[in-house]
Design an enzyme around this catalytic site. Structure first.
Site, mmCIF file in Angstrom:
data_model
loop_
_atom_site.group_PDB
_atom_site.id
_atom_site.type_symbol
_atom_site.label_atom_id
_atom_site.label_comp_id
_atom_site.label_asym_id
_atom_site.label_seq_id
_atom_site.Cartn_x
_atom_site.Cartn_y
_atom_site.Cartn_z
ATOM 1 N N LYS A 119 0.604 -7.780 -13.327
ATOM 2 C CA LYS A 119 -0.398 -6.792 -13.073
ATOM 3 C C LYS A 119 -0.045 -5.532 -12.954
ATOM 4 C CE LYS A 119 -2.546 -5.825 -8.986
ATOM 5 N NZ LYS A 119 -2.735 -4.760 -8.694
ATOM 6 N N ASN A 120 1.013 -5.226 -11.903
ATOM 7 C CA ASN A 120 1.382 -3.667 -11.723
ATOM 8 C C ASN A 120 2.193 -3.291 -12.844
ATOM 9 O OD1 ASN A 120 -0.014 -3.945 -9.624
ATOM 10 N ND2 ASN A 120 1.431 -4.286 -8.018
ATOM 11 N N ARG A 178 -7.694 1.122 -8.427
ATOM 12 C CA ARG A 178 -6.883 2.238 -7.916
ATOM 13 C C ARG A 178 -5.913 2.499 -9.113
ATOM 14 N NH1 ARG A 178 -6.067 5.170 -3.884
ATOM 15 N NH2 ARG A 178 -4.088 5.931 -3.600
ATOM 16 N N CYS A 232 -10.042 2.677 -0.586
ATOM 17 C CA CYS A 232 -9.088 1.294 -0.619
ATOM 18 C C CYS A 232 -9.146 0.943 0.369
ATOM 19 C CB CYS A 232 -7.657 2.002 -1.044
ATOM 20 S SG CYS A 232 -6.422 0.926 -0.654
ATOM 21 N N ARG A 244 -4.243 6.094 1.256
ATOM 22 C CA ARG A 244 -3.047 5.948 0.371
ATOM 23 C C ARG A 244 -3.443 7.414 -0.501
ATOM 24 N NH1 ARG A 244 -4.163 0.254 -2.915
ATOM 25 N NH2 ARG A 244 -2.237 0.686 -3.756
ATOM 26 N N GLN A 262 2.060 12.717 -3.699
ATOM 27 C CA GLN A 262 3.476 12.779 -4.283
ATOM 28 C C GLN A 262 3.061 12.981 -5.789
ATOM 29 O OE1 GLN A 262 6.528 13.100 -2.734
ATOM 30 N NE2 GLN A 262 4.887 13.491 -1.157
ATOM 31 N N ASP A 291 3.145 -6.957 -1.098
ATOM 32 C CA ASP A 291 2.101 -7.655 -1.743
ATOM 33 C C ASP A 291 2.378 -9.080 -1.278
ATOM 34 O OD1 ASP A 291 1.181 -5.155 -2.716
ATOM 35 O OD2 ASP A 291 2.240 -5.465 -4.537
ATOM 36 N N ARG A 343 -9.116 -9.599 -9.871
ATOM 37 C CA ARG A 343 -8.469 -8.489 -10.330
ATOM 38 C C ARG A 343 -6.941 -8.491 -10.563
ATOM 39 N NH1 ARG A 343 -7.603 -5.110 -6.149
ATOM 40 N NH2 ARG A 343 -6.187 -4.187 -7.860
HETATM 41 N N1 EPU Z 1 2.257 7.461 -0.657
HETATM 42 C C1 EPU Z 1 2.093 8.633 -0.200
HETATM 43 N N2 EPU Z 1 1.846 9.633 -1.041
HETATM 44 C C2 EPU Z 1 1.437 9.391 -2.509
HETATM 45 C C3 EPU Z 1 1.858 8.163 -2.810
HETATM 46 C C4 EPU Z 1 2.153 7.260 -2.007
HETATM 47 O O1 EPU Z 1 2.272 9.086 0.885
HETATM 48 O O2 EPU Z 1 1.235 10.358 -3.161
HETATM 49 C C5 EPU Z 1 2.404 6.346 0.539
HETATM 50 C C6 EPU Z 1 1.359 5.485 0.688
HETATM 51 O O3 EPU Z 1 0.409 5.856 1.307
HETATM 52 C C7 EPU Z 1 2.008 4.070 0.831
HETATM 53 C C8 EPU Z 1 3.555 4.304 0.432
HETATM 54 O O4 EPU Z 1 3.675 5.615 -0.012
HETATM 55 O O5 EPU Z 1 2.196 3.991 2.354
HETATM 56 C C9 EPU Z 1 3.701 3.547 -0.811
HETATM 57 O O6 EPU Z 1 2.754 3.606 -2.059
HETATM 58 P P1 EPU Z 1 3.010 3.509 -3.402
HETATM 59 O O7 EPU Z 1 2.594 4.662 -4.073
HETATM 60 O O8 EPU Z 1 4.276 2.641 -3.677
HETATM 61 O O9 EPU Z 1 1.639 2.323 -3.793
HETATM 62 P P2 EPU Z 1 0.830 2.408 -4.977
HETATM 63 O O10 EPU Z 1 1.633 2.814 -6.222
HETATM 64 O O11 EPU Z 1 -0.421 2.834 -4.636
HETATM 65 C C10 EPU Z 1 1.659 0.125 -5.912
HETATM 66 C C11 EPU Z 1 0.942 -1.242 -6.235
HETATM 67 C C12 EPU Z 1 0.339 -1.870 -4.794
HETATM 68 C C13 EPU Z 1 1.714 -2.050 -3.953
HETATM 69 C C14 EPU Z 1 2.305 -0.934 -3.894
HETATM 70 C C15 EPU Z 1 3.784 -1.123 -2.842
HETATM 71 C C16 EPU Z 1 -0.012 -0.743 -8.342
HETATM 72 C C17 EPU Z 1 -1.220 -0.535 -9.210
HETATM 73 N N3 EPU Z 1 -0.155 -1.103 -7.046
HETATM 74 O O12 EPU Z 1 0.632 0.852 -5.161
HETATM 75 O O13 EPU Z 1 -0.097 -3.096 -5.398
HETATM 76 O O14 EPU Z 1 1.226 -2.862 -2.987
HETATM 77 O O15 EPU Z 1 2.581 -0.299 -4.931
HETATM 78 O O16 EPU Z 1 4.744 -1.974 -3.758
HETATM 79 O O17 EPU Z 1 1.136 -0.920 -8.926
HETATM 80 C C18 EPU Z 1 -1.350 -5.255 -5.254
HETATM 81 O O18 EPU Z 1 -0.657 -5.541 -6.276
HETATM 82 O O19 EPU Z 1 -1.846 -6.147 -4.447
HETATM 83 C C19 EPU Z 1 -1.005 -3.804 -4.676
HETATM 84 C C20 EPU Z 1 -1.862 -3.031 -3.766
#
Ligand code: EPU
Length: 446
Positions: free
Chosen positions: A25-26, A96, A120, A125, A129, A309, A401
């Site tokens: 998925k990701n 998301r 979310c 989240r 960045q 996850d 999903r």
């Molecule tokens: N963060 C920031 N600022 C940003 C981006 C992230 O502070 O601009 C923080 C977040 O708040 C969080 C941490 O950095 O505490 C990690 O967030 P990350 O950006 O890595 O997460 P994401 O890209 O929003 C993806 C996966 C999630 C998974 C996380 C962590 C996708 C679509 N989603 O989310 O997947 O939990 O990485 O590995 O790739 C799931 O599959 O169930 C799921 C939630």
């Protein structure tokens, strides 16, 4: 309006047999938007049948792309016809990962207008960045009533991007935006997840010049043209981990096929500590249990650490182990909301901030519960399979999903599970008044 459905599980069946893991998925939620960068049609294989893919394809079509289903799990995508560069709230709120359309549209056209992704259930989240990376490449990002308008007054130019935290989404978005930018981009403190490597491999197969994906420094030299490609998405490491835990929780013996064992290292290591037997093959793992399950302590971390996850699923397993286990959540803001639902099934879990303490009771009992997010839903499925009696799980759209045909795959392993419509509850003797309601989109998704 689609009638809401629930899973009904009669627990206590031991899982046996083989299960095939679907595409990740990701990875696919980034690769589908990334086809926008291609200057020729692409064929994407091993696409999982999950609702996040349905939504991504719908967004591509709304933008003007031609998306054809050409064989099982395989799509031909031609994005040369895209004229619309806007992803509105109604589309973006449903998933998301819609934020990847920002990086892809920006990288291809130099501008876009994309709604902020929806709220979310995993807590705050931010996407600061992502914005920082775009700005470093020369973009001007403005937010107006929930829409993010991104323009590039002087085009995109390679630059050094240092992330303040390790973030999967912003790393992928920076890659998408930089792949056609002028000159060299260096991303530091990059995330290292397998789906980041997969996105880079997909783009490189079209002629991109990306080095270092999978390490914390990624170098991207911008190219002008990306040719068409045929590319198969990697297997889903979290789906694989979920079936590994489900097999162990029921005391079963399951061969999990179409996996990359290297991607499962941290999950295998934790499960072995819990007492689960795991054999590794080239593209499969076999999970069985021949002794008691025992307590352990885990901290979730970015890859190659134990993935956030998998945290809810492993908690469900630890409820069945002997002794007191501790889980520290090191990535997500709020990822213990599922605990209340597990408690309804007899779990003894105390949560204090980012730490959960689990008293293994060795058993769970069936109950009606609700999935509050995707992985919470997976944990409740595992708990329901292992529990005595009947468990009903509502809000299963969260599970759909990210898990392709989960009930079908579990049934083939011997689980007693059915998907049933949820009938509205009425007070006794009160007439049922059928209200006709317009179709509502799914609740904001993670
Ligand atoms: N963060 C920031 N600022 C940003 C981006 C992230 O502070 O601009 C923080 C977040 O708040 C969080 C941490 O950095 O505490 C990690 O967030 P990350 O950006 O890595 O997460 P994401 O890209 O929003 C993806 C996966 C999630 C998974 C996380 C962590 C996708 C679509 N989603 O989310 O997947 O939990 O990485 O590995 O790739 C799931 O599959 O169930 C799921 C939630």
């Amino acid at each position: 309006m689609k009638t809401p459905e629930k899973f009904v599980i009669s627990g206590g069946r031991v899982l046996h047999g083989e299960v095939e893991i679907s595409g990740a998925k990701n990875a696919v939620v980034a690769i589908l938007p990334a086809t926008i960068l291609a200057d020729e049609p692409c064929i994407i294989e091993n696409v999982p049948e999950i609702s996040d893919v349905t939504i991504s394809i719908q967004i591509l079509r709304e933008l003007g792309a031609k998306v054809e289903f050409i064989a099982p799990h395989t799509y031909r995508i031609d994005t040369r016809s895209i004229r619309n560069h806007c992803v509105p709230y109604e589309s973006a709120r449903r998933m998301r990962a819609s934020y990847y359309f920002m990086g892809a549209l920006l990288g291809k056209f130099g501008h876009c207008r994309v709604s902020r992704p929806g709220g979310c259930p995993l807590g705050d989240r931010p996407i600061d960045q992502h914005m920082k990376a775009f700005a470093k490449l020369g973009a001007d990002c403005k937010q107006d009533r929930g829409m993010i308008d991104i323009t590039t007054p002087n085009g995109l130019k390679g630059n050094q991007i240092f992330f303040d935290c390790v973030t999967v989404g912003a790393t992928m978005n920076a890659i998408l935006a930089a792949v056609k930018a002028d000159g060299l981009t260096i991303i530091e403190n990059a995330a290292k997840e397998p789906h980041i490597v997969d996105l880079a491999s997909f783009l490189n197969s079209m002629g991109a010049d990306i080095m270092g994906a999978g390490t914390d420094t990624i170098k991207i030299r911008g190219v002008k043209y990306l040719r068409g490609t045929s590319y198969a998405v990697i297997p889903d490491q979290i789906e694989a981990g979920t079936y590994m835990v489900a097999a162990a929780a029921t005391g079963g013996d399951v061969l999990i096929k179409n996996v990359i064992p290297k991607h499962l290292e941290s999950i295998i290591s934790v499960m072995e500590k819990i007492g689960v037997k795991i054999e590794q093959f080239d593209d499969a793992v076999r999970v069985s249990v021949d002794g008691p399950l025992v307590k352990t302590s885990i901290k979730t971390r970015p890859h190659p650490g134990f993935p956030t996850d998998m945290q809810p699923q492993i908690s469900a397993l630890l409820c069945l182990a002997e002794g007191t286990s501790m889980i520290k959540e090191g990535v997500s803001e709020q990822r213990f909301q599922y605990v209340d639902e597990l408690r309804r099934m007899g779990a003894d879990i105390q949560v204090d901030g980012k730490v959960a303490v689990i008293e293994g009771t060795g058993k769970l009992t069936g109950a009606p519960v609700k999935a509050c997010d995707l992985r919470a839903g997976a944990a409740l499925m595992i708990a329901g399979l292992a529990a005595s009696g009947v468990t009903t799980i509502e809000d299963i759209y969260h599970i759909e999903r990210g898990y392709a045909d989960m009930e079908g795959k579990l049934r083939a392993l011997g689980a007693c599970i059915e998907k049933k419509p949820i009938t509205p509850v009425t007070k006794q003797n009160e007439p049922i008044i059928q209200e006709v309601q317009p179709e509502k989109p799914h609740q904001d998704a993670v």
